[in-house]
Scaffold this active site. Structure first.
Site, mmCIF file in Angstrom:
data_model
loop_
_atom_site.group_PDB
_atom_site.id
_atom_site.type_symbol
_atom_site.label_atom_id
_atom_site.label_comp_id
_atom_site.label_asym_id
_atom_site.label_seq_id
_atom_site.Cartn_x
_atom_site.Cartn_y
_atom_site.Cartn_z
ATOM 1 N N ASN A 153 0.809 -1.232 0.000
ATOM 2 C CA ASN A 153 0.000 0.000 0.000
ATOM 3 C C ASN A 153 0.836 1.273 0.000
ATOM 4 O OD1 ASN A 153 0.677 -0.639 2.712
ATOM 5 N ND2 ASN A 153 -0.899 0.742 3.426
ATOM 6 N N GLY A 229 2.049 -5.945 7.334
ATOM 7 C CA GLY A 229 1.127 -6.611 6.408
ATOM 8 C C GLY A 229 -0.138 -7.013 7.133
ATOM 9 N N THR A 231 -3.035 -9.188 9.250
ATOM 10 C CA THR A 231 -3.018 -9.870 10.548
ATOM 11 C C THR A 231 -2.856 -11.380 10.380
ATOM 12 O OG1 THR A 231 -4.233 -8.105 11.622
ATOM 13 C CG2 THR A 231 -4.411 -10.271 12.639
ATOM 14 N N ALA A 232 -3.497 -11.958 9.368
ATOM 15 C CA ALA A 232 -3.385 -13.416 9.176
ATOM 16 C C ALA A 232 -1.933 -13.791 8.847
ATOM 17 C CB ALA A 232 -4.319 -13.871 8.057
ATOM 18 N N THR A 233 -1.275 -12.984 8.012
ATOM 19 C CA THR A 233 0.132 -13.264 7.687
ATOM 20 C C THR A 233 0.988 -13.111 8.940
ATOM 21 O OG1 THR A 233 -0.324 -12.238 5.550
ATOM 22 C CG2 THR A 233 1.957 -12.805 6.002
ATOM 23 N N GLU A 251 3.515 -5.067 12.381
ATOM 24 C CA GLU A 251 2.569 -3.966 12.127
ATOM 25 C C GLU A 251 1.475 -4.534 11.244
ATOM 26 O OE1 GLU A 251 2.989 -1.163 13.613
ATOM 27 O OE2 GLU A 251 4.993 -1.596 14.354
ATOM 28 N N GLU A 464 7.359 0.845 15.913
ATOM 29 C CA GLU A 464 8.396 1.380 15.037
ATOM 30 C C GLU A 464 8.561 2.861 15.348
ATOM 31 O OE1 GLU A 464 6.593 0.053 11.185
ATOM 32 O OE2 GLU A 464 8.389 -1.207 11.086
HETATM 33 P P1 NAD Z 1 0.203 -9.382 3.272
HETATM 34 O O1 NAD Z 1 0.232 -9.840 4.670
HETATM 35 O O2 NAD Z 1 -0.513 -10.194 2.259
HETATM 36 O O3 NAD Z 1 1.694 -9.226 2.692
HETATM 37 C C1 NAD Z 1 2.644 -8.384 3.302
HETATM 38 C C2 NAD Z 1 4.029 -8.890 2.926
HETATM 39 O O4 NAD Z 1 4.222 -10.162 3.518
HETATM 40 C C3 NAD Z 1 4.249 -9.065 1.431
HETATM 41 O O5 NAD Z 1 5.571 -8.719 1.107
HETATM 42 C C4 NAD Z 1 4.046 -10.568 1.258
HETATM 43 O O6 NAD Z 1 4.714 -11.101 0.140
HETATM 44 C C5 NAD Z 1 4.635 -11.097 2.546
HETATM 45 N N1 NAD Z 1 4.164 -12.423 2.951
HETATM 46 C C6 NAD Z 1 2.984 -13.022 2.663
HETATM 47 N N2 NAD Z 1 2.947 -14.258 3.194
HETATM 48 C C7 NAD Z 1 4.124 -14.438 3.845
HETATM 49 C C8 NAD Z 1 4.685 -15.520 4.593
HETATM 50 N N3 NAD Z 1 4.033 -16.661 4.762
HETATM 51 N N4 NAD Z 1 5.905 -15.357 5.135
HETATM 52 C C9 NAD Z 1 6.580 -14.201 4.975
HETATM 53 N N5 NAD Z 1 6.108 -13.160 4.257
HETATM 54 C C10 NAD Z 1 4.897 -13.278 3.708
HETATM 55 O O7 NAD Z 1 -0.347 -7.886 3.310
HETATM 56 P P2 NAD Z 1 -0.658 -6.943 2.090
HETATM 57 O O8 NAD Z 1 -1.933 -7.381 1.457
HETATM 58 O O9 NAD Z 1 0.554 -6.791 1.258
HETATM 59 O O10 NAD Z 1 -0.879 -5.544 2.841
HETATM 60 C C11 NAD Z 1 -2.097 -5.124 3.347
HETATM 61 C C12 NAD Z 1 -2.154 -5.314 4.836
HETATM 62 O O11 NAD Z 1 -1.069 -4.631 5.448
HETATM 63 C C13 NAD Z 1 -3.391 -4.746 5.468
HETATM 64 O O12 NAD Z 1 -3.885 -5.655 6.407
HETATM 65 C C14 NAD Z 1 -2.900 -3.486 6.164
HETATM 66 O O13 NAD Z 1 -3.667 -3.065 7.266
HETATM 67 C C15 NAD Z 1 -1.550 -3.902 6.575
HETATM 68 N N6 NAD Z 1 -0.707 -2.744 6.843
HETATM 69 C C16 NAD Z 1 -0.389 -2.449 8.150
HETATM 70 C C17 NAD Z 1 0.383 -1.336 8.439
HETATM 71 C C18 NAD Z 1 0.756 -0.989 9.850
HETATM 72 O O14 NAD Z 1 1.638 -0.155 10.033
HETATM 73 N N7 NAD Z 1 0.140 -1.584 10.852
HETATM 74 C C19 NAD Z 1 0.839 -0.531 7.395
HETATM 75 C C20 NAD Z 1 0.491 -0.858 6.086
HETATM 76 C C21 NAD Z 1 -0.278 -1.980 5.810
#
Ligand code: NAD
Length: 484
Positions: A153, A229, A231-233, A251, A464
């Site tokens: 994002n 990323g 929450t499930a990840t 995060e 962070e």
């Molecule tokens: P995502 O969890 O699908 O992916 C995030 C990253 O993790 C990507 O680089 C992905 O390739 C990697 N990833 C996926 N599966 C993995 C695994 N099994 N092991 C290691 N890495 C893995 O998230 P997204 O769809 O890219 O981003 C959107 C999410 O991020 C939303 O839930 C959003 O709220 C969250 N987000 C949180 C913050 C915060 O600061 N809290 C900031 C931005 C986005």
């Protein structure tokens, strides 16, 4: 500068192809067309990156803050010099308006390097004096090789938000940007080479989360994982890295509330509520997606909010008139649309938006959606409980401060909250009781990089920003010296 068609990994100071020779398609969300390809890396690429980082660590960790400062400031300066190319690349990759990439994403990426280069020069550790007996001092030493994994994002913005403090504190990094938005990380690799960053200090491995990301998390030599990323990840990463006793900074997602009291400054609140709802198509973890309004203001707010939202221009992200570009992927567009269907099933009324706008020319295949406002939903329904992460918000009235707080706190998430009131006592009282890592009073997204950044409950673990990040990326060691 035209973007490269085939992106490379950045390992040991060089741009290299993936070991497998396999590439993934990279889509331009504004047209739905494949426009480049990124390495489909696996554990072999990660292994090479970790080995390069291990080799680089002794020199980089001992280089001292001043040498690291000079290198990181050169990286910042080069990003600034190439800002136009970076902003354009970010927009083509992510679908966000060029005005946003150019005013927020890229300036912030270079600011991250400047901020942490400087912060590390000022970073001090503690001393604890035991009168007449002994002195203790705390060494804060870099961890070694660390993993930094970021989402799509705010691609370069969040990638550098992790990399910069890790490097400034003396660590070597294996980083992975999102497979949906790899382009600016690829450009960053070129900048690092130009800036003279020693080989292996930063390594960037592109590819899928469950493959390349998983290999970084599971590698026995990565001492800490900084992850942003979903929450499930995050939960999955804990299950892999937790038993290995790695340091974790997570995060995660959010379902942020905006509490609007009737005594607010209406104009200021409206302007910021538009931004907090639909900036970057609502695809910012800090966007407010549940808006609660004190009943006497409800109708006035609703009518004005709908009027302004209908006036937003959904257009090609490179167009200067675009206020909302495209969503990041077809899959994400369909996920957001599925929540609109769910909201209807749950009894919600869609007051505006929620449909695909008619686009022309190449944009016909793009992932566009009109921003939507929904009313009439129960606070406990799935639409109000689950993160949608798109241009969709719900609105509802409240009657008392207690009710407002219960609504705001009534989800499993706790990242950010925004409250609008001119009553300073109330603002303090409510801020204190909100279950969130970040509370904005009469503003939104005002960021001081020194402040702790992160969430509570299912929005994450750790913080962070500022010294919090430098502490995360160092290991404290107490040294106790007894007097003779
Ligand atoms: P995502 O969890 O699908 O992916 C995030 C990253 O993790 C990507 O680089 C992905 O390739 C990697 N990833 C996926 N599966 C993995 C695994 N099994 N092991 C290691 N890495 C893995 O998230 P997204 O769809 O890219 O981003 C959107 C999410 O991020 C939303 O839930 C959003 O709220 C969250 N987000 C949180 C913050 C915060 O600061 N809290 C900031 C931005 C986005």
């Amino acid at each position: 500068m035209e973007p490269d068609k085939y992106l490379s990994n950045y390992i040991d100071g060089a741009l290299v192809p993936p070991v497998s020779g396999a590439y993934l398609d990279n889509y331009d969300p504004s047209t739905g067309q494949v426009y480049s390809h990124l390495p489909d890396s696996d554990e072999r690429d990660v292994q090479r990156a970790v080995e390069a980082a291990e080799r680089a660590f002794p020199l980089w960790s001992k280089a001292g803050p001043e040498q690291r400062f000079n290198t990181l400031m050169r990286i910042a300066a080069l990003i600034e010099q190439q800002r136009e190319a970076f902003a354009r690349a970010e927009t083509i990759d992510s679908g966000k308006p060029l005005s946003l990439s150019d005013s927020v994403d890229i300036p912030r990426a270079q600011a991250n390097f400047r901020f942490f280069a400087t912060a590390a020069m000022q970073f001090a550790s503690e001393a604890h004096h035991m009168e007449g007996t002994a002195a203790n001092f705390t060494l804060r030493q870099p961890l070694g090789v660390v993993g930094c994994i970021s989402p799509w994002n705010l691609p370069l913005y969040l990638f550098t938000w992790k990399i910069a403090p890790a490097l400034a504190a003396g660590n070597c990094v294996v980083g992975k940007p999102s497979e949906l938005t790899p382009m600016t990380a690829h450009l960053l690799a070129r900048v690092c080479m130009e800036a003279g960053l020693p080989p292996g200090v930063l390594n960037i491995v592109h590819g899928l989360g469950p493959k390349a990301g998983q290999a970084i998390v599971a590698h026995p030599k990565t001492k800490a994982i900084s992850f942003t990323g979903g929450t499930a990840t995050g939960r999955h990463i804990v299950s892999v890295a937790g038993p290995m006793f790695k340091k974790l900074s997570l995060e995660l997602g959010g379902k942020n509330p905006n509490l609007i009291f009737a005594d607010c400054n209406f104009e200021a609140m409206m302007a910021d509520t538009m931004r907090s709802s639909f900036s970057n198509n609502g695809q910012i973890c800090l966007c407010g997606s549940r808006i609660y309004i004190e009943r006497p203001l409800y109708e006035k707010f609703r009518d004005e909010f709908v009027r302004r939202t209908e006036a937003l221009r959904v257009d090609a992200p490179l167009s200067p008139d675009s206020s909302l570009g495209a969503l990041v992927s077809r899959q994400h567009l369909e996920k957001v649309e599925s929540y609109l269907a769910l909201a209807r099933e749950e009894g919600g009324r869609i007051l505006c938006g929620g449909t695909r706008p008619p686009m022309e020319g190449p944009q016909r295949g793009g992932y566009y959606l009109r921003p939507a406002i929904i009313e009439g939903l129960a606070p406990t329904c799935r639409t109000n409980q689950e993160e949608i992460f798109g241009p969709v918000v719900t609105i509802a009235p409240f009657d008392t401060e207690e009710e407002a707080l219960a609504l705001a706190n009534g989800t499993t998430y706790g990242l950010a909250a925004t409250l609008w009131s001119q009553d300073i006592s109330r603002a303090n009282r409510v801020a204190e009781q909100l279950q969130a890592g970040i509370v904005w009073v009469n503003c939104w997204m005002v960021r001081d990089l020194r402040t702790p950044f992160g969430g509570v409950k299912h929005s994450g673990v750790g913080r962070e920003g500022g010294n919090e990040a430098l502490r995360f990326f160092t290991e404290p060691k107490n040294v106790c010296i007894k007097y003779g």
